[in-house]
Scaffold this active site. Structure first.
Site, PDB file in Angstrom:
ATOM      1  N   SER A   1       0.830  -1.551   0.032  1.00  8.68           N
ATOM      2  CA  SER A   1       0.014  -0.081  -0.419  1.00  8.68           C
ATOM      3  C   SER A   1       0.975   1.125   0.371  1.00  8.68           C
ATOM      4  CB  SER A   1      -1.036   0.310   1.084  1.00  8.68           C
ATOM      5  OG  SER A   1      -1.294   0.856   1.252  1.00  8.68           O
ATOM      6  N   ASP A   2       0.568   2.355  -0.633  1.00  8.74           N
ATOM      7  CA  ASP A   2       0.872   3.577  -0.578  1.00  8.74           C
ATOM      8  C   ASP A   2       0.732   4.594   0.718  1.00  8.74           C
ATOM      9  OD1 ASP A   2       1.975   6.127  -1.173  1.00  8.74           O
ATOM     10  OD2 ASP A   2       1.212   7.096  -2.535  1.00  8.74           O
ATOM     11  N   LYS A   3       1.494   5.540   1.415  1.00  8.63           N
ATOM     12  CA  LYS A   3       0.347   5.905   2.635  1.00  8.63           C
ATOM     13  C   LYS A   3      -0.605   7.209   2.106  1.00  8.63           C
ATOM     14  CE  LYS A   3       2.989   8.912   4.849  1.00  8.63           C
ATOM     15  NZ  LYS A   3       1.990  10.213   5.461  1.00  8.63           N
TER      16      LYS A   3
ATOM     17  N   LEU B   1       4.604   2.007   1.401  1.00  7.93           N
ATOM     18  CA  LEU B   1       5.437   2.865   0.367  1.00  7.93           C
ATOM     19  C   LEU B   1       5.693   4.393   0.719  1.00  7.93           C
ATOM     20  CD1 LEU B   1       5.036   0.098  -1.146  1.00  7.93           C
ATOM     21  CD2 LEU B   1       6.381   1.878  -2.748  1.00  7.93           C
TER      22      LEU B   1
END
Length: 898
Positions: free
Chosen positions: A423-425, A725
């Site tokens: 997952s992206d933040k 990430l």
């Protein structure tokens, strides 16, 4: 902007890559050769018809009318059971069949037909989506300066289109002009690379004055371009207009599926259509995905088939022996079977052949051991499961009117088997709504707000949760709710003009001035309320401008060469109008990690105002500009521990001679179109962005989405590993990890960092080759040490978390290292990749099997629907198999009795 205010704004020099005087470089000599053969006649339909480029119709379906039957049949016979039943269906038409062909052919036909129907329904959904996209409307030039609506699918290469604000680009376009006089526009590329920050584009000067529809009545131009390719970040072409050639770069390229933002309209010419566009070139055909259960069922079918063959082999052996003994010395043992007058199937003189044929009969007789209803039953169950997911109100996001959406039913049960989430933040775990909450100015910390991370830290350390804060006068202030979007700052010492009474009021003034000037935001006035708002490339930038406004430095207008402010005057206590001449903007990039503007104030002073990451800003300070460095660094660390995003602010005064020399080199670098264009720009900027004087640091909060900590905690309890990430610094990423329960008390942290003392020492020396070799060896050494720790800690059953920065990640993903890194990462309960570049976060964002609107819905999707889907599919897989085995045993018993 309402009322056409934006059209009056002159935004020249907003972007450092103005194209009016760009020169052709060696790569442009490739135009016309292999790979660079496309010619576009702009606004000239007759000339363009000679060239047969594809239309703009795009399809994402798996099948067509012509390919549906053969491809779907092939899909069905990838299953081992279906191949077996096809063989038995063929044998049913021979005399060896113990039953009518109908009993074998009809079930197989129904199973295949039902599965094909399901495939057709899923592909029909894709078709409907394609129809919706292909029938979107865009304004196209029809001649005589008249633009009319046309469907996307009818666009042709060379068409001139007008795209309005918040619309998607219908094809790959070359930007000709926009509602801004300097022909800039803001573009959102979230659908392409997952980035939420806006990109700034600018047309060549030659076409930048075409602001009206009527201006295209006699417009003619020729574009020579590279051929279609999948590279999103490069483009080479040239524009020929009135016998003049102008080079084209990615700065003029607008990609299909990106969206026009903060700009009323743009005009563009279509260069790539349909399947030639870069986004489609990057996409892949819908794959044929099969779940683990389905593949395991194939293995079970192979086992059952082996048992079937064994059972079928035993019967013919006894049958062959008995048949051979039917005629013994001319005497008929079983006279009632008339062995003296029989067919080959019961001929005592050809007993081996009869046994082989009887083997085929037994194969068909015991074929019920392999349950033919199994696959079709599972297909029906999967379709129903998709309906349950799509109609789950607990996964419906009302604010955006977005329900959960399944694009394929093939992998439903895999939801219950997910073991890793990547997952992206920003925008995924967080809301991507930045709020200015704290700052450090002249070594003094301001702002009493309490962040979500601080509350999580308090809970983790067993302290009372901070819900309220008091200002300098002991009054209670509510820090949970911001009255102004983007501004959640409370501190009576500097609000309402009281900053003039602070010890370092002059530094505070410069700090707020920098916030009000160092940006590329555009002011926008609401005609109904008269309220001033800002359109910015990123939420961070908007938050800074809003903070400056609320603290007395209101940015209200931008012209071609100036920025106008309403400033709080420290002596009169009133707001005064001041103008700053905008000379240059050195834009932020992931490699520079900073942004600067050069302005001239009303007193004639040249000022360089700079903001950037602490990792690049402190090293650029002059010896006399480090007065507050130690205190500011402490505050930055505190802000990072509180989960805030920080930037360092600094400035310097320039003399005329230094600036003139820089400006000459700057324009030379920005007008080049060489492959090392970015490097040239950075080298020039390096020369001027030095000897800075520190002012302070900002801290903004990007709040977590509702339910994220609880969701991650439940997923972790279920044994699911989570990789996140983020572009944040390591300390910030770690504390946000604690806030969202990605990291927990008792979890051992394994840190792989590029900022080791050895690497820093080599970087100061400046030997790039030595740094690269040492850096790689350092990362490999850290990975090997981490693996040893992993082996040791596994014995104690201690949970592990891996934290790695972007530079180290790039090295760890190289071919000869990635195996070791993957083994390490898979052994950890969670992985945080910090300081990641946008390109690192952009890999693989263009496809999904299931779409949900909020991260918290993952808990219900995986732990509830995933569990139910897997359990129900497993039960359904067992039931028909058991029925088939029982049926075969009964049939076998009857056959032996017979």
């Amino acid at each position: 902007m309402a009322g056409g205010v934006k059209k009056k704004l002159h935004l020249g020099r907003l972007h450092p890559f103005r194209c009016g005087t760009k020169s052709f470089q060696p790569e442009h000599s490739l135009i016309g050769g292999p790979g660079f053969s496309r010619v576009v006649f702009c606004n000239n339909t007759e000339s363009q018809r000679v060239l047969t480029y594809g239309n703009n119709y795009v399809t994402s379906t798996k099948y067509t009318l012509a390919t549906f039957f053969p491809k779907s049949i092939f899909e069905q016979f990838r299953r081992a059971a279906n191949i077996f039943f096809l063989i038995t269906a063929i044998l049913s038409f021979t005399p060896v069949s113990p039953s009518s062909p109908v009993t074998s052919v009809l079930p197989l036909a129904l199973v295949i037909a039902a599965a094909m129907l399901k495939e057709a329904m899923e592909d029909l959904r894709r078709k409907k989506q394609d129809i919706e996209v292909n029938n979107r409307k865009v304004k196209v030039h029809r001649g005589e300066g008249v633009f009319d609506n046309a469907k996307w699918m009818n666009l042709q290469v060379g068409d001139i289109v007008r795209v309005e604000k918040d619309e998607f680009f219908p094809a790959d376009l070359i930007l000709l002009s926009s509602s801004y006089e300097e022909a800039i526009c803001y573009v959102e590329t979230m659908n392409l690379d997952g980035e939420t920050n806006l990109k700034l584009k600018q047309a060549v000067d030659a076409t930048s004055k075409l602001h009206e529809d009527s201006g295209f009545q006699k417009f003619r131009a020729v574009i020579k371009s590279e051929d279609p390719n999948a590279n999103l970040y490069s483009y080479i072409g040239s524009l020929q207009l009135e016998e003049q050639q102008y080079p084209l770069t990615p700065q003029q390229l607008l990609l299909r599926e990106s969206k026009l933002r903060n700009t009323d309209f743009i005009y563009g010419v279509v260069i790539f259509t349909g399947h030639d566009t870069k986004v489609v070139q990057n996409s892949t055909a819908p794959p044929s995905k099969r779940s683990k259960i389905e593949r395991r069922m194939d293995k079970i079918v192979y086992l059952l088939f082996s048992i079937l063959v064994l059972m079928s082999f035993m019967g013919p052996i006894f049958f062959g022996i008995s048949t051979r003994e039917d005629l013994e010395n001319g005497t008929m043992t079983r006279w009632y079977l008339r062995p003296d007058d029989t067919t080959i199937y019961y001929d005592p003189n050809r007993a081996p052949v009869a046994a082989i044929l009887n083997f085929l009969t037994f194969i068909m007789l015991y074929s019920f051991l392999i349950p033919i209803p199994l696959y079709i039953t599972l297909e029906i169950v999967k379709v129903i499961q998709c309906t349950f997911i799509n109609q789950d109100l607990h996964m419906y996001y009302e604010e955006a009117d977005k329900p959960a959406k399944t694009r394929t039913s093939n992998l439903n049960e895999e939801l219950g088997q997910v073991n890793t989430i990547l997952s992206d933040k920003t925008g995924t775990l967080t809301c991507n709504l930045m709020e200015f909450i704290k700052c450090s100015i002249a070594g003094t910390a301001y702002g009493h707000g309490v962040t979500e991370v601080e509350r999580a830290l308090a809970r983790r350390e067993g302290l009372p949760s901070a819900k309220e804060v008091t200002n300098g006068e002991g009054q209670v202030e509510n820090s949970n709710k911001a009255a102004i979007k983007g501004f959640n700052f409370f501190d009576e010492r500097i609000t309402h003009g009281k900053w003039v009474n602070e010890p370092h009021a002059d530094v505070i003034q410069k700090f707020l001035l920098l916030l009000a000037i160092c940006h590329t935001a555009v002011p926008e006035v609401d005609e109904d309320t008269g309220r001033l708002s800002y359109e910015a490339e990123s939420p961070d930038e908007a938050a800074f401008v809003i903070a400056a406004r609320e603290l007395g430095f209101e940015f209200y207008e931008r012209t071609q060469t100036s920025i106008l402010l309403h400033e709080f005057h420290p002596i009169s206590g009133r707001k005064v109008q001041r103008s700053y001449k905008l000379l240059n903007i050195l834009e932020f990039s992931s490699s520079r990690k900073r942004m600067s503007v050069i302005v001239r104030n009303m007193e004639g002073k040249l000022l360089l105002l700079c903001k950037g990451a602490d990792s690049v800003m402190f090293e650029r300070l002059t010896k006399n500009g480090k007065e507050f460095e130690e205190q500011t660094q402490e505050h930055i660390n505190e802000y990072a521990n509180a989960g805030l995003r920080t930037l360092v602010l600094a400035y310097r005064e320039l003399d005329e001679e230094e600036y003139n020399k820089f400006n000459e080199e700057f324009h030379e670098a920005k007008n080049s179109v060489s492959a090392d264009h970015e490097e040239l720009m950075e080298k020039v900027a390096e020369k001027i962005e030095k000897d800075l004087i520190l002012l302070g640091a900002t801290a903004v909060e990007d709040k977590l989405q509702n339910g994220v900590p609880e969701c991650i905690d439940k997923l972790a309890q279920a044994g699911i590993k989570i990789w996140v990430l983020t572009g944040d610094k390591m300390e910030t990423a770690i504390n946000i990890g604690f806030a969202c329960c990605l990291l927990r008390q008792g979890v051992k942290q394994i840190v792989i960092s590029s900022e080791t003392p050895k690497i820093k020492a080599l970087e100061k020396v400046g030997d790039n080759s030595s740094v690269a070799v040492a850096f790689r060896e350092n990362v490999l050494e850290q990975i090997l040490e981490a693996k040893e720790s992993l082996t040791t800690l596994r014995k104690s059953s201690e949970a592990l978390a891996l934290i790695i920065d972007g530079k180290s990640l790039s090295c760890a993903l190289e071919d000869d290292v990635k195996g070791l890194f993957l083994e390490l990462a898979l052994g950890c309960a969670s992985v945080i990749c910090c300081r990641c570049s946008p390109k690192q976060k952009a890999l693989a964002v263009m496809s999904s099997d299931i779409a949900i609107a909020q991260f918290r819905y993952l808990e219900r999707l995986l732990l509830l629907h995933g569990h139910w889907c897997y359990r129900r599919i497993s039960i359904m897989a067992k039931l028909p198999t058991m029925i088939g085995i029982c049926h075969s045993i009964m049939s076998s018993s009857r056959q032996f009795l017979w």
